[in-house]
Write a protein that holds these residues in place. Structure first.
Motif, PDB file in Angstrom:
ATOM      1  N   SER A   1      20.684  14.053  35.504  1.00  0.00           N
ATOM      2  CA  SER A   1      21.381  13.171  34.570  1.00  0.00           C
ATOM      3  C   SER A   1      22.623  13.874  34.036  1.00  0.00           C
ATOM      4  O   SER A   1      22.810  15.084  34.210  1.00  0.00           O
ATOM      5  CB  SER A   1      20.454  12.807  33.410  1.00  0.00           C
TER       6      SER A   1
ATOM      7  N   SER B   1      14.119  14.839  26.705  1.00  0.00           N
ATOM      8  CA  SER B   1      13.387  15.455  27.808  1.00  0.00           C
ATOM      9  C   SER B   1      14.350  16.045  28.827  1.00  0.00           C
ATOM     10  O   SER B   1      14.082  17.101  29.412  1.00  0.00           O
ATOM     11  CB  SER B   1      12.470  14.433  28.472  1.00  0.00           C
TER      12      SER B   1
ATOM     13  N   THR C   1       8.952  15.079  25.040  1.00  0.00           N
ATOM     14  CA  THR C   1       9.019  14.556  26.387  1.00  0.00           C
ATOM     15  C   THR C   1       7.867  13.595  26.621  1.00  0.00           C
ATOM     16  O   THR C   1       6.762  13.784  26.125  1.00  0.00           O
ATOM     17  CB  THR C   1       8.917  15.700  27.424  1.00  0.00           C
ATOM     18  N   LYS C   2       8.138  12.544  27.350  1.00  0.00           N
ATOM     19  CA  LYS C   2       7.097  11.579  27.667  1.00  0.00           C
ATOM     20  C   LYS C   2       6.268  12.078  28.830  1.00  0.00           C
ATOM     21  O   LYS C   2       6.744  12.785  29.711  1.00  0.00           O
ATOM     22  CB  LYS C   2       7.739  10.233  28.028  1.00  0.00           C
TER      23      LYS C   2
ATOM     24  N   SER D   1      14.900  14.615  35.486  1.00  0.00           N
ATOM     25  CA  SER D   1      15.780  14.193  34.397  1.00  0.00           C
ATOM     26  C   SER D   1      16.317  12.779  34.585  1.00  0.00           C
ATOM     27  O   SER D   1      16.824  12.176  33.636  1.00  0.00           O
ATOM     28  CB  SER D   1      16.947  15.173  34.250  1.00  0.00           C
TER      29      SER D   1
ATOM     30  N   SER E   1      12.203  15.459  19.067  1.00  0.00           N
ATOM     31  CA  SER E   1      11.976  14.640  20.250  1.00  0.00           C
ATOM     32  C   SER E   1      10.881  15.277  21.085  1.00  0.00           C
ATOM     33  O   SER E   1      10.713  16.474  21.129  1.00  0.00           O
ATOM     34  CB  SER E   1      13.266  14.518  21.068  1.00  0.00           C
TER      35      SER E   1
ATOM     36  N   THR F   1      11.003   7.466  33.154  1.00  0.00           N
ATOM     37  CA  THR F   1      10.419   7.783  31.847  1.00  0.00           C
ATOM     38  C   THR F   1      11.165   8.911  31.124  1.00  0.00           C
ATOM     39  O   THR F   1      10.747   9.331  30.054  1.00  0.00           O
ATOM     40  CB  THR F   1       8.946   8.188  32.016  1.00  0.00           C
TER      41      THR F   1
ATOM     42  N   THR G   1      13.906  10.838  28.889  1.00  0.00           N
ATOM     43  CA  THR G   1      14.696  10.543  27.700  1.00  0.00           C
ATOM     44  C   THR G   1      15.789  11.603  27.571  1.00  0.00           C
ATOM     45  O   THR G   1      15.733  12.652  28.234  1.00  0.00           O
ATOM     46  CB  THR G   1      13.818  10.564  26.441  1.00  0.00           C
ATOM     47  N   PRO G   2      16.799  11.369  26.728  1.00  0.00           N
ATOM     48  CA  PRO G   2      17.816  12.416  26.527  1.00  0.00           C
ATOM     49  C   PRO G   2      17.209  13.743  26.070  1.00  0.00           C
ATOM     50  O   PRO G   2      17.642  14.809  26.510  1.00  0.00           O
ATOM     51  CB  PRO G   2      18.721  11.806  25.452  1.00  0.00           C
TER      52      PRO G   2
END
Length: 425
Positions: free
Chosen positions: A399, A243, A306-307, A234, A304, A238, A240-241
């Motif tokens: 995070s 993910s 996830t990358k 997290s 959204s 790479t 993101t909020p």
């Protein structure tokens, strides 16, 4: 070896060749007569040739001849003939492939093995060979889609498991049971495996469904390791909020499955614990599962995704494994200091790293005289302590968004379990 068994073995050799031949024939089914390299008849004959070589070896061995010369000679002759044929075909058709050549060599070998070795292994080898040949399009498609980080991580995981793990000392070092280097390394493999599993699940099933499925499977293996792994991911570059939120949902799913697993283990060890343990752990699992589904659905509706990230970072994996190993050592040391009088405190401390160890230890004490009610309380304290410890790991290592989501679902689960325990008592 009886005549009937010899017939059975030779029939298996021919069947292996026919099975491979069917696949090879089907691949070239559209070719005109005389244009097919090798099909059903050819590979059936290759399997029979391997079987015949095995039978000749048995006859020579019975007569005191040199064992192995017939198989070696026929194998080299078949390989040489097929090689010359494939070279001429490659020049004529500009088709540079040795698949059929290698398949013929393996078919011969499986035919010989059917006579001289274990028939089950020979049959399994023939089926595996056919499956690999038939998976051409799927394997080629996979290699077109796989990325270098994915391939590299898979190779690293295999090296860690197959090569390095057997070389790591298993003898614990230090007091209170010490720290086992092999256990730490095995924990690192588990962390890497969970991370890789989550990565693949996200690619196959999509971000939301993949995260929840990977989390549930991680809960069966180790919810603590899953929590720490997801927390690390997290805060990756790479992440993101969205993910981070999906990783939190996966962590809650792992926690839900872990509660169910703990209940099953406790009842399996001591069935009398069921009336007290099941309601509390089921309530906690239900809250976590609902929170995971709600968070996952909300993130999915937000659109959204996830990358794609590196499946796992080896340096972070090793650091995390050492951290969990140190926590386990500290818990064992505290348990030794407190002794049996501090069972509840020892259960809580031991569960900081692994609730299964607490469950097994307490359950094994019941036949020795530990009261069932006391054992149930100790197990539930361990489960709650493990949930709170994972919450701390999520907040400290992950995070801010990840930590808040995990903390909300986990604290709700502890509260629900506590209420259910109070009502059951």
């Amino acid at each position: 070896m009886s005549d009937i068994e010899l017939f059975q073995r030779f029939a298996l050799a021919a069947a292996i060749g026919a099975l491979v031949g069917v696949e090879r024939h089907w691949q070239e089914r559209d070719e005109a007569a005389g244009q097919r390299t090798a099909g059903l008849r050819t590979f059936t004959l290759v399997g029979m040739l391997g079987g015949a070589a095995g039978l000749l070896e048995l006859a020579l061995a019975t007569g005191g001849g040199n064992h192995g010369l017939v198989i070696a000679g026929l194998f080299l002759g078949l390989t040489a003939a097929m090689t010359v044929f494939k070279l001429r075909e490659a020049v004529a058709e500009q088709n540079f492939s040795v698949t059929s050549l290698v398949a013929a060599m393996l078919t011969f070998a499986m035919g010989a093995l059917a006579i001289l070795g274990d028939m089950r292994i020979a049959a399994a080898g023939g089926v595996t060979l056919t499956a690999v040949l038939a998976s051409r399009e799927a394997l080629h498609g996979l290699m077109r889609k796989v990325t270098w980080p994915e391939l590299r991580s898979a190779i690293v995981l295999l090296v860690m498991t197959v090569i390095v793990l057997p070389l790591v000392p298993a003898q614990p070092i230090g007091p209170f049971g010490g720290i086992s280097p092999s256990r730490i390394w095995l924990l690192a493999i588990l962390l890497a495996g969970i991370s890789y599993l989550g990565y693949l699940a996200a690619r196959v099933f999509g971000a939301t469904h993949g995260a929840l499925i990977a989390g549930a499977i991680g809960g069966l293996l180790s919810s603590t390791a899953t929590t720490v792994t997801n927390a690390r991911q997290s805060i990756s570059e790479t992440a993101t909020p969205a993910s981070a939120t999906l990783l939190a949902a996966a962590t809650l799913a792992a926690g839900a499955v872990a509660h169910v697993r703990t209940a099953g283990l406790a009842v399996l060890l001591v069935p009398a614990l069921a009336p007290t343990v099941i309601p509390a752990l089921a309530a906690a699992a239900l809250v976590m599962a609902l929170a995971a589904l709600l968070v996952g659905r909300t993130t999915s509706q937000g659109g959204s995704r996830t990358k794609d990230v590196n499946p796992f970072d080896l340096s972070q994996i090793l650091q995390t494994a050492l951290l969990l190993g140190a926590c386990g050592f500290a818990a064992r040391a505290a348990s030794a200091w407190f002794g049996e009088k501090g069972l509840f405190i020892a259960s809580a401390l031991s569960a900081l790293a692994d609730v299964d160890a607490t469950t097994v230890a307490v359950g094994s004490m019941v036949p020795s005289g530990l009261a069932t009610a006391t054992a149930a309380t100790a197990i539930l304290i361990g489960a709650s302590a493990n949930t709170l410890a994972k919450t701390a790991y999520a907040v400290i290592l992950g995070s801010r968004r990840f930590g808040l989501v995990v903390a909300g679902g986990s604290l709700g689960a502890v509260a629900a379990g506590s209420v259910a325990y109070w009502m059951a008592g």
